[in-house]
Write an enzyme that holds these catalytic residues in place. Sequence first.
Site, PDB file in Angstrom:
ATOM      1  N   ASP A  34       0.823  -1.218   0.000  1.00 46.13           N
ATOM      2  CA  ASP A  34       0.000   0.000   0.000  1.00 46.13           C
ATOM      3  C   ASP A  34       0.853   1.263   0.000  1.00 46.13           C
ATOM      4  O   ASP A  34       0.662   2.161  -0.813  1.00 46.13           O
ATOM      5  CB  ASP A  34      -0.908   0.048   1.248  1.00 46.13           C
ATOM      6  CG  ASP A  34      -2.089  -0.905   1.145  1.00 46.13           C
ATOM      7  OD1 ASP A  34      -2.470  -1.286   0.024  1.00 46.13           O
ATOM      8  OD2 ASP A  34      -2.642  -1.254   2.210  1.00 46.13           O
ATOM      9  N   ARG A 115       0.039   4.309  17.420  1.00 45.25           N
ATOM     10  CA  ARG A 115      -0.348   5.310  16.413  1.00 45.25           C
ATOM     11  C   ARG A 115      -0.128   6.763  16.835  1.00 45.25           C
ATOM     12  O   ARG A 115       0.363   7.556  16.034  1.00 45.25           O
ATOM     13  CB  ARG A 115      -1.800   5.104  15.969  1.00 45.25           C
ATOM     14  CG  ARG A 115      -2.046   3.805  15.201  1.00 45.25           C
ATOM     15  CD  ARG A 115      -1.179   3.686  13.976  1.00 45.25           C
ATOM     16  NE  ARG A 115      -1.568   2.563  13.131  1.00 45.25           N
ATOM     17  CZ  ARG A 115      -0.794   1.519  12.862  1.00 45.25           C
ATOM     18  NH1 ARG A 115       0.410   1.437  13.372  1.00 45.25           N
ATOM     19  NH2 ARG A 115      -1.213   0.564  12.067  1.00 45.25           N
ATOM     20  N   ASP A 144      -7.303   3.131  12.919  1.00 42.22           N
ATOM     21  CA  ASP A 144      -5.996   3.772  12.808  1.00 42.22           C
ATOM     22  C   ASP A 144      -6.065   5.139  12.141  1.00 42.22           C
ATOM     23  O   ASP A 144      -5.356   6.063  12.521  1.00 42.22           O
ATOM     24  CB  ASP A 144      -5.029   2.851  12.062  1.00 42.22           C
ATOM     25  CG  ASP A 144      -4.648   1.640  12.901  1.00 42.22           C
ATOM     26  OD1 ASP A 144      -4.645   1.767  14.142  1.00 42.22           O
ATOM     27  OD2 ASP A 144      -4.367   0.575  12.326  1.00 42.22           O
ATOM     28  N   SER A 196      -3.854  -9.117   7.073  1.00 39.53           N
ATOM     29  CA  SER A 196      -3.463  -7.743   7.356  1.00 39.53           C
ATOM     30  C   SER A 196      -2.839  -7.733   8.756  1.00 39.53           C
ATOM     31  O   SER A 196      -3.489  -8.058   9.739  1.00 39.53           O
ATOM     32  CB  SER A 196      -4.697  -6.841   7.301  1.00 39.53           C
ATOM     33  OG  SER A 196      -4.408  -5.606   7.908  1.00 39.53           O
TER      34      SER A 196
HETATM   35  N1  ARG Z   1      -8.142  -3.784  15.792  1.00 43.23           N
HETATM   36  C1  ARG Z   1      -6.929  -3.277  16.343  1.00 43.23           C
HETATM   37  C2  ARG Z   1      -7.043  -1.810  16.594  1.00 43.23           C
HETATM   38  O1  ARG Z   1      -7.953  -1.205  16.183  1.00 43.23           O
HETATM   39  C3  ARG Z   1      -5.729  -3.604  15.483  1.00 43.23           C
HETATM   40  C4  ARG Z   1      -5.612  -2.839  14.222  1.00 43.23           C
HETATM   41  C5  ARG Z   1      -4.455  -3.268  13.418  1.00 43.23           C
HETATM   42  N2  ARG Z   1      -4.153  -2.295  12.397  1.00 43.23           N
HETATM   43  C6  ARG Z   1      -3.821  -2.610  11.155  1.00 43.23           C
HETATM   44  N3  ARG Z   1      -3.613  -1.614  10.360  1.00 43.23           N
HETATM   45  N4  ARG Z   1      -3.741  -3.827  10.720  1.00 43.23           N
HETATM   46  O2  ARG Z   1      -6.203  -1.212  17.222  1.00 43.23           O
END
Ligand code: ARG
Length: 420
Positions: A34, A115, A144, A196
Amino acid sequence: MSSERPTTTPRTASYEADPEQVHRVLLLYSGGLDTSVMLKWIQDEYDAEVVCLTVNLGQPGEDYEVIKGKAIQLGALESHVVDARVQFASEYLAPAIKANALYGGGYPLFTALGRPLIAKLAVEYARRYGCDTVAHGCTGKGNDQVRIEATVATLAPELRTIAPVRSWEMGREEEIAYAREHGIPVKGGTEAAPYSIDDNLWGRSSEGRWIEELEHPPEDDVFQLVTRPEAAPDEPELVELTFERGVPVALNGERLELVELIEAAAEIGARHGVGIIDQIEDRIVGLKVRDIYEAPAAALILPAHQELERLVCTIHQNQFKPLLDRQWAFLVYAGLWWEPLRSDLDAYMDEVNERVTGSIGLKLFKGAARVVTRASPNAIYDASLASFSQSGGLFSQAASPGFIELWSLQSRMAWRLRNE
Ligand code: ARG
């Protein structure tokens, strides 16, 4: 694809970039498909320069020199890698440990904690290198995007953001075709879409593929960090974690810096199959999504911390703090790291944790970590008072009936009224 205007949706929020104003972009670059496609796409579609930033939060198995080289090869003006592990551990993970931070009953928030730091560093680098815009690779369906954009909009009102994955209309196939066409190396080829993944020091998440089918039990290949409990050693192992003021400082008696301690705890936990979480999560954008988490360090450190905290706190503190812990975890999950309530709560967490010093022993065996020993100079515990083998002393058993009479008074009166 080079139309004269970028394929972006109209701006909804004040902090979103107007294509005309995008001249130099700070791209949060992971080196994956990406963000690699994005690196080219931004140069082409916006006719803009791109400065890449990759943040090391302890994600295992990354070769940062390769990522850096790839960015330059794809036309980045500059490519920077920041090792933020120490800052992540001391400013983000230590407060999370003090707050026993879990969301939805099991998720130790590693991504959610990472993040705001990644976005804060993006702001610093964007300012340092004269960028007007921050770009990230989040989709429109996750948390995110909220965490990153809320951070940038809070810390740097002068910066704008773009989220190409949210606006371009490319699926995985088209991204791969775009990559091929533009000489972007694609590792793993075009076979089935991978999970992912997101990971750092504190854990690893997998989403997508069969994980989206709720009736589908985990397939073995999803576990890349933690040994499957059935394949874990047949002998249990004892681990002792020592805390000072709520922060782990030693493992099995050996003093370690927090980053090293977390890595060592992760290694031991992973070996014993500890820290697998299969969870349906209430995302802040309204969706329910299933995640598979592997968080071996958190699975040792959080229960040990919580046990020690309970030992040194009164019944009243122990009743109250979990409510604040939950609020803390929710704010962090929900992308509001910079919200003043979070630092208000931290003040409380710090105060309580002043006394959270001592050691907890855990027994690890085939996926379980169970507390087996406790020691603290601050324990509100007196073996002679609690003992069944002694009577007398400070605790008067003769006083108990009077206590029970008054303690139960209102409840007894209410019972009678309802049953007359
Ligand atoms: N569901 C988790 C969260 O919201 C993990 C997210 C993982 N992020 C990703 N871009 N794969 O924090």
